[in-house]
Design an enzyme around this catalytic site. Structure first.
Site, PDB file in Angstrom:
ATOM      1  N   CYS A 131      17.159  39.591   3.960  1.00 20.20           N
ATOM      2  CA  CYS A 131      17.628  39.865   5.314  1.00 20.20           C
ATOM      3  C   CYS A 131      18.362  38.674   5.936  1.00 20.20           C
ATOM      4  CB  CYS A 131      16.482  40.334   6.199  1.00 20.20           C
ATOM      5  SG  CYS A 131      14.983  39.379   5.999  1.00 20.20           S
ATOM      6  N   ILE A 397     -10.345 -20.086  -3.381  1.00 15.27           N
ATOM      7  CA  ILE A 397      -9.964 -21.271  -4.132  1.00 15.27           C
ATOM      8  C   ILE A 397      -9.148 -22.150  -3.205  1.00 15.27           C
ATOM      9  CG2 ILE A 397      -8.620 -22.104  -6.088  1.00 15.27           C
ATOM     10  CD1 ILE A 397      -9.397 -19.085  -7.125  1.00 15.27           C
ATOM     11  N   THR A 454       2.881 -26.996   3.649  1.00 19.33           N
ATOM     12  CA  THR A 454       3.315 -26.371   4.902  1.00 19.33           C
ATOM     13  C   THR A 454       2.136 -26.450   5.866  1.00 19.33           C
ATOM     14  OG1 THR A 454       4.635 -24.852   3.634  1.00 19.33           O
ATOM     15  CG2 THR A 454       4.206 -24.239   5.910  1.00 19.33           C
TER      16      THR A 454
END
Ligand code: SF4
Ligand code: SF4
Lengths: 507, 131
Positions: A131, A397, A454
Site C-alpha cells: 500500500c 607501582i 611532569t
C-alpha cells in the site's frame, strides 16, 4: 467563595478583575488576604525559560504515490518516525545530522522556523509495502502545508529549579550556561514569584489548588492545555506535561537556543490563570521571590547527586550577586560572586501580562480541571556505575624521586607499564614519568628524575566514575592517569587500555 | 582620562618587564584586563589611566616594544533576538553587563573591550562585535 463558572460570567461581561501574580503581591500586602480574595477574580502567572523536553507531532499528509516514512529529517534534523506512515515527532534537543552544524541548528530551530512561517526541507525514506510503494520523498514545506503540528511537551514549567555553580578549576559548559571556575558565578533559572506552579501550590498537601489535567493555559503565544503532571514531577519541584497547537503560536514566545557546548533547546513562554476561589488560593498567589527557597548545587561534580553548596532564594539570586562559603584547595573562604539568570523574568512578565489582557478582552475563559496532577516520582535510574577504584591495577607501582633514570626505565620494563607516578615519603604524588620522558632524557642527556618529570599531573580520585576519567583522558589527550585518595596518595594508575577494556565489552 | 588598547609584544621583548617599565617611566596607571602569553608573542588588553599627556607618553613607550591598537570595537546586540535571559552577565570580565530593576539586560557599551565572552555565551546568538 466564588466558582469558576461565576468568574467566567464576569469575564464575558467584561467585569472580571484580573491581575498578574506580581500585582497580587502588592494587593494582598495593602488590602489583606480577605479583601484581595473578594476583589480579585483571576491571577495570571508566567514563565519563560529553556525547556528541553519539548517537541511537536507533525502529520505531513500523504504523498502520491504514498510513502510509509521511517527515517525523517527536517532541515537535516532527525524526527522520530516510528509512528504511522506520515506522523513524526520532532524533539527540541535533537542535534543536526551535519556534525559541523550539530547543536547550532537542532530540533528547536526547526520548530521556531516553522512558527515563523519559514520553508523547511522535508526528506524522508521509507520501506515499501503493497500500500506504500514509494521509497523516499524530498519537498519543502511550511507550517500551513502540514495537517497538524501539535506541540506536546513531556516536561515544562518547572516550579523551581536548583541553581548551579562550579568547584572545578576550569570552565564548564552546562545546560545552566557557562559556569566559571572556582565558584566564580552562580546561574539560576525560574520565574519565582511569577511561576504558575509556585502560585498554585499547597505546601502542606504537596498538591496544587486549582491547576490540574485539562486546565487551559497560555502556551507559546497560543492556547494550550495541561495534559497531566510532567516527567520527574516531584513537588516542590513540580512539572507539567502540556499540549498546544503550533499553528496558533507566536515566535516571540517560542525561541530556539543553543546552550554553548551543551545542546539545542527551546525557550517557551507558558502562563496559567489561577481563579481566586477562596482566601487560601489568594494568599498563595502573593508568594514573593524571597519566600522561595532555591538550592545551589556544584555542577563541577559530574555525578547524579551533586554536592549542595548553599540554600538561597530568588530575591538574592536576582540581586546580581551572592556570598558563598566554599572550600577552595582545602581552605574555607567566603566569596561574593556574580549571579546570572538562564531564563528570562522580563519575558515571563510579558507572558503574564498578555494572558491578563486576553482575559480582560473576554478572549480567554477559565476551565475547571478534570483531574488532579498525578503522583510525584523522581527516582534515580538503576544504572550500574563503575568507579575508577574498581578497575585499578593494584598495588600501585610508584617510585621516589631520588632514583636514577636507568632505575626508572627498569621499573617500566619490569612491570610492562608506561606511566610511573613519582611520590614523596608519604606516598603523595609529586610528579609522573612516562616512557616518552625517558626517551627524551636520553636524547637531551638529562640526568635526574626531577628534571624530566611532569609536575602538573592530571589525576583522578578513586571514587570518580570511570566515564568521567575516560572523558578527562580524551580531553587532555593522555594515555594514563594516576589515581589518588583523599590525601593525594597514589593508589594506582588507570590507562587508556583499562578504559577501552571496560567500555570495549559493552556496546 | 582613560584609554583601552590591545597590545602585542614581539617575542624578543617577551622576557622584559615592559608593563612595569612603562608605569615607572611615564607614571601612567595600568589595569591589565587580559593577558595571553605564547612562545612567539604576548597579547594583552590594557586600560591606561592618567592625563592626556601621560597616556600619550605611555603609548609611545609601549610602541617601542610591540604593537599598539586602540580599542574601537563596538558591541551590537540584536534586540529582536535578545530575550533578556542573562546568560551573558557573569561572563563579562569588566562587569559591563547587568540586569536593571526592570529585568532588562543592559550593556554598558562604552566600557566593553570586545573580549567576545558574551558573544560565546549567548544562547540566541544575539551579540556581535563589529571591528
Ligand atoms: S545572553 Fe543573549 S539573549 Fe541573553 S541577555 Fe545576553 S544578549 Fe540577551
Ligand atoms: S565583549 Fe561582552 S563580555 Fe567582553 S567586555 Fe564586551 S560586553 Fe563584556
Amino acid at each position: 467563595m466564588k466558582t469558576i463558572k461565576e468568574i467566567n460570567e464576569k469575564i464575558k461581561k467584561g467585569e472580571a478583575v484580573v491581575v498578574t501574580a506580581e500585582e497580587m503581591i502588592k494587593i494582598v500586602e495593602e488590602e489583606g488576604v480577605k479583601k484581595a480574595a473578594d476583589y480579585v477574580d483571576v491571577v495570571t502567572t508566567g514563565t519563560f525559560g529553556a525547556m528541553c523536553s519539548s517537541g511537536v507531532f507533525i502529520n505531513f499528509g500523504h504523498s502520491d504515490p504514498p510513502i510509509k516514512m521511517l527515517k525523517i529529517y527536517l532541515n537535516n534534523v532527525e524526527a522520530y518516525g516510528g509512528l504511522a506512515a506520515v506522523d513524526a515527532y520532532i524533539g527540541a534537543a535533537q542535534p543536526n545530522e551535519d556534525p559541523d552544524i550539530d547543536i547550532d541548528y537542532g530540533g528547536a530551530h526547526v520548530i521556531e522556523d516553522l512558527v515563523r512561517g519559514k520553508e523547511v526541507e522535508l526528506y524522508a525514506e521509507g520501506y515499501t509495502t503493497d500500500c506504500y510503494p514509494r521509497k523516499d520523498v524530498n519537498v519543502k514545506i511550511t507550517l500551513d502545508d502540514v495537517n497538524q503540528a501539535i506541540m506536546v511537551n513531556p516536561r515544562n514549567c518547572y516550579q523551581t529549579y536548583p541553581a548551579a555553580t562550579n568547584s572545578r578549576d576550569e570552565k564548564i559548559y552546562t545546560y545552566m550556561g557557562i559556569l566559571l571556575p572556582e565558584y566564580n558565578n552562580v546561574h539560576y533559572s525560574g520565574a519565582g514569584q511569577l511561576n504558575p506552579l509556585q502560585n498554585d501550590y499547597n505546601p502542606e498537601t504537596k498538591s496544587f489548588n486549582t491547576i490540574g489535567i485539562g486546565t487551559k493555559i497560555f502556551l507559546g503565544g497560543g492556547i494550550g492545555y495541561i495534559i497531566g503532571e510532567g516527567t520527574q514531577h516531584n513537588p516542590p519541584f513540580g512539572t507539567l506535561m502540556v499540549k498546544g497547537d503550533l499553528k496558533q503560536m507566536d515566535a516571540r514566545f517560542i525561541r530556539a537556543a543553543t546552550m554553548p557546548r551543551y545542546g539545542s533547546t527551546l525557550y517557551i513562554g507558558l502562563g496559567i490563570p489561577i481563579p481566586i476561589l477562596n482566601e487560601k488560593i489568594a494568599e498563595r498567589c502573593a508568594i514573593k521571590d524571597e519566600d522561595i527557597e532555591v538550592p545551589i548545587y556544584d555542577y563541577g561534580t559530574p555525578r547524579r547527586d551533586k554536592p549542595l553548596i548553599a540554600k538561597t532564594n530568588y530575591k538574592v539570586l536576582r540581586s546580581g550577586k551572592i556570598t558563598l562559603n566554599v572550600n577552595i584547595d582545602g581552605k574555607d573562604v567566603e566569596k561574593t560572586v556574580k549571579t546570572g539568570s538562564v531564563s528570562s523574568y522580563k519575558m515571563a512578565r510579558e507572558v503574564a501580562e498578555t494572558l491578563k489582557q486576553w482575559i480582560l478582552d473576554g478572549k480567554f475563559l477559565l476551565t475547571e480541571r478534570v483531574g488532579k496532577l498525578g503522583r510525584a516520582e523522581n527516582k534515580p535510574m538503576k544504572s550500574p556505575i563503575t568507579l575508577v577504584k574498581d578497575i585499578l591495577s593494584k598495588p600501585p607501582i610508584t617510585a621516589p624521586s631520588n632514583i636514577t633514570i636507568m632505575e626508572a626505565a627498569k621499573i617500566l620494563i619490569k612491570h610492562n607499564i608506561n606511566h610511573l607516578p613519582i611520590v614523596d615519603e608519604f606516598g603523595k604524588l609529586i610528579g609522573i614519568i612516562t616512557s616518552w620522558d625517558i626517551a627524551k632524557a636520553l636524547a637531551q642527556n638529562k640526568k635526574t628524575i626531577e628534571e624530566i618529570m611532569t609536575r602538573n599531573v592530571i589525576t583522578a580520585h578513586e571514587d570518580e566514575p570511570a566515564d568521567h576519567v575516560a572523558r578527562k583522558m580524551s580531553k587532555y589527550n593522555i594515555s594514563g592517569i594516576p589515581v589518588v585518595d583523599d590525601y593525594k596518595r597514589v593508589v594506582g594508575v588507570v590507562t587508556s587500555e583499562d578504559i577501552s577494556r571496560l567500555f570495549g565489552g559493552k556496546k | 582620562m582613560r584609554k583601552r588598547i590591545y597590545y602585542w609584544t614581539d617575542s624578543k621583548h617577551i622576557n622584559k618587564p615592559v608593563i612595569s617599565d612603562t608605569i615607572l617611566n611615564t607614571g601612567v596607571k595600568i589595569n591589565i584586563l587580559k593577558a595571553k602569553v605564547e612562545p612567539q608573542e604576548a597579547f594583552l588588553i590594557l586600560e591606561l589611566f592618567g592625563s592626556k599627556e601621560t597616556i600619550e607618553k605611555a603609548l609611545n613607550y609601549l610602541s617601542k616594544f610591540g604593537e599598539v591598537e586602540e580599542i574601537s570595537k563596538v558591541i551590537k546586540r540584536d534586540l529582536e533576538k535578545c530575550v533578556h535571559c542573562g546568560c551573558c552577565i557573569t561572563q563579562c570580565p569588566i562587569n559591563a553587563i547587568y540586569m536593571d530593576e526592570d529585568y532588562s539586560v543592559i550593556f554598558k557599551e562604552e566600557e566593553c573591550v570586545g573580549c567576545k565572552n558574551c558573544v560565546k555565551a549567548c544562547p540566541f546568538k544575539a551579540i556581535e562585535i563589529i571591528e
